[in-house]
Write a protein that holds these residues in place. Structure first.
Motif, PDB file in Angstrom:
ATOM      1  N   PHE A  88       0.845  -1.194   0.000  1.00  0.00           N
ATOM      2  CA  PHE A  88       0.000   0.000   0.000  1.00  0.00           C
ATOM      3  C   PHE A  88       0.875   1.237   0.000  1.00  0.00           C
ATOM      4  N   GLU A  89       0.556   2.176  -0.904  1.00  0.00           N
ATOM      5  CA  GLU A  89       1.225   3.466  -0.925  1.00  0.00           C
ATOM      6  C   GLU A  89       0.163   4.533  -0.716  1.00  0.00           C
ATOM      7  N   GLY A  90       0.063   5.014   0.502  1.00  0.00           N
ATOM      8  CA  GLY A  90      -0.941   6.002   0.843  1.00  0.00           C
ATOM      9  C   GLY A  90      -0.383   7.409   0.788  1.00  0.00           C
ATOM     10  N   ALA A  91      -1.252   8.357   1.030  1.00  0.00           N
ATOM     11  CA  ALA A  91      -0.822   9.753   1.061  1.00  0.00           C
ATOM     12  C   ALA A  91       0.068  10.034   2.269  1.00  0.00           C
ATOM     13  N   TRP A  92      -0.166   9.310   3.360  1.00  0.00           N
ATOM     14  CA  TRP A  92       0.516   9.591   4.626  1.00  0.00           C
ATOM     15  C   TRP A  92       1.448   8.470   5.086  1.00  0.00           C
ATOM     16  N   ALA A  93       1.191   7.261   4.618  1.00  0.00           N
ATOM     17  CA  ALA A  93       1.944   6.111   5.113  1.00  0.00           C
ATOM     18  C   ALA A  93       2.008   5.028   4.041  1.00  0.00           C
ATOM     19  N   ASP A  94       3.006   4.175   4.167  1.00  0.00           N
ATOM     20  CA  ASP A  94       3.146   3.003   3.309  1.00  0.00           C
ATOM     21  C   ASP A  94       2.921   1.759   4.158  1.00  0.00           C
ATOM     22  N   GLY A  95       2.268   0.756   3.567  1.00  0.00           N
ATOM     23  CA  GLY A  95       2.021  -0.505   4.257  1.00  0.00           C
ATOM     24  C   GLY A  95       2.819  -1.625   3.627  1.00  0.00           C
ATOM     25  N   TYR A  96       3.359  -2.488   4.451  1.00  0.00           N
ATOM     26  CA  TYR A  96       4.199  -3.599   4.013  1.00  0.00           C
ATOM     27  C   TYR A  96       3.713  -4.912   4.611  1.00  0.00           C
ATOM     28  N   ALA A 119       1.856  -7.400   9.170  1.00  0.00           N
ATOM     29  CA  ALA A 119       2.131  -6.244   8.316  1.00  0.00           C
ATOM     30  C   ALA A 119       2.587  -5.083   9.190  1.00  0.00           C
ATOM     31  N   TYR A 120       3.127  -4.078   8.549  1.00  0.00           N
ATOM     32  CA  TYR A 120       3.497  -2.867   9.279  1.00  0.00           C
ATOM     33  C   TYR A 120       3.265  -1.664   8.385  1.00  0.00           C
ATOM     34  N   ASP A 165      -4.696   5.656   6.920  1.00  0.00           N
ATOM     35  CA  ASP A 165      -3.919   4.753   6.064  1.00  0.00           C
ATOM     36  C   ASP A 165      -3.650   3.433   6.782  1.00  0.00           C
ATOM     37  N   ALA A 166      -3.289   3.497   8.056  1.00  0.00           N
ATOM     38  CA  ALA A 166      -3.044   2.266   8.822  1.00  0.00           C
ATOM     39  C   ALA A 166      -4.308   1.409   8.889  1.00  0.00           C
ATOM     40  N   ALA A 167      -5.460   2.044   9.061  1.00  0.00           N
ATOM     41  CA  ALA A 167      -6.721   1.308   9.141  1.00  0.00           C
ATOM     42  C   ALA A 167      -7.055   0.626   7.817  1.00  0.00           C
ATOM     43  N   ARG A 168      -6.730   1.273   6.697  1.00  0.00           N
ATOM     44  CA  ARG A 168      -6.961   0.639   5.382  1.00  0.00           C
ATOM     45  C   ARG A 168      -6.151  -0.640   5.254  1.00  0.00           C
ATOM     46  N   VAL A 169      -4.893  -0.585   5.655  1.00  0.00           N
ATOM     47  CA  VAL A 169      -4.042  -1.777   5.582  1.00  0.00           C
ATOM     48  C   VAL A 169      -4.573  -2.843   6.539  1.00  0.00           C
ATOM     49  N   ALA A 170      -4.921  -2.446   7.754  1.00  0.00           N
ATOM     50  CA  ALA A 170      -5.438  -3.401   8.734  1.00  0.00           C
ATOM     51  C   ALA A 170      -6.712  -4.081   8.232  1.00  0.00           C
ATOM     52  N   GLN A 171      -7.591  -3.324   7.612  1.00  0.00           N
ATOM     53  CA  GLN A 171      -8.833  -3.899   7.101  1.00  0.00           C
ATOM     54  C   GLN A 171      -8.550  -4.945   6.018  1.00  0.00           C
ATOM     55  N   ALA A 172      -7.611  -4.652   5.121  1.00  0.00           N
ATOM     56  CA  ALA A 172      -7.261  -5.620   4.076  1.00  0.00           C
ATOM     57  C   ALA A 172      -6.652  -6.882   4.682  1.00  0.00           C
ATOM     58  N   VAL A 173      -5.795  -6.718   5.684  1.00  0.00           N
ATOM     59  CA  VAL A 173      -5.198  -7.879   6.355  1.00  0.00           C
ATOM     60  C   VAL A 173      -6.288  -8.704   7.034  1.00  0.00           C
ATOM     61  N   GLU A 174      -7.230  -8.031   7.710  1.00  0.00           N
ATOM     62  CA  GLU A 174      -8.326  -8.751   8.367  1.00  0.00           C
ATOM     63  C   GLU A 174      -9.171  -9.520   7.361  1.00  0.00           C
ATOM     64  N   LEU A 193      -6.512  -3.753  -1.552  1.00  0.00           N
ATOM     65  CA  LEU A 193      -6.315  -2.339  -1.235  1.00  0.00           C
ATOM     66  C   LEU A 193      -6.612  -1.411  -2.403  1.00  0.00           C
ATOM     67  N   GLN A 194      -6.711  -1.948  -3.600  1.00  0.00           N
ATOM     68  CA  GLN A 194      -7.023  -1.129  -4.775  1.00  0.00           C
ATOM     69  C   GLN A 194      -8.515  -1.025  -5.029  1.00  0.00           C
TER      70      GLN A 194
END
Length: 139
Positions: free
Chosen positions: A16-24, A35-36, A61-70, A137-138
């Motif tokens: 994930f490449e967000g406006a504020w954070a990147d997810g790995y 993930a982080y 942004d963190a919540a978007r990554v967390a939701q996809a992981v969940e 995430l897309q």
């Protein structure tokens, strides 16, 4: 972490490449789906150093990554860990705790983030899981 922005790091693949954070997706799975999310603005060590707008952006942004992981890993519980003791740059660890977690209901084991002890995911499997998360995430 301050440089940020790499598609691949020694610790994982960007999903994930967000406006504020990147997810790995983590290469060394504390639990399946580990993930982080890394703040990609100026250097800060604590979330309290962010402006109100940055705070909303980072945690969104963190919540978007967390939701996809969940969605992908279906954990019984998602642990959000903001530590920074070893790496003083704002980031959050997302640790899905599966139903069969050997430490369900209690904190992670003390060696959870000792990546020299945790085996890496096979590269092909990491690529496959990362591609699936990117697709989620897309949407």
């Amino acid at each position: 972490m301050c440089g940020g922005g790499a598609d691949e790091t020694p610790h994982g693949l960007r999903v994930f490449e967000g406006a504020w954070a990147d997810g790995y997706l983590g290469r060394y799975p504390v639990r399946p789906g580990y993930a982080y999310v890394i703040w990609k603005g100026r250097h800060v060590a604590e979330p309290t150093e962010l402006s109100p707008e940055e705070t909303v952006g980072f945690w969104s942004d963190a919540a978007r990554v967390a939701q996809a992981v969940e969605e992908q890993y279906q954990p019984a519980k998602m642990n959000w860990l903001s530590l920074g003791n070893g790496v003083p740059h704002l980031h959050v660890h997302l640790v899905p705790r599966p139903d069969e977690d050997p430490r369900a209901g209690i904190p992670l084991e003390s060696e959870a983030f000792h990546f020299d002890v945790i085996g890496a995911i096979e590269p092909a499997q990491l690529d496959k899981e990362a591609a699936s998360l990117r697709a989620r995430l897309q949407r």
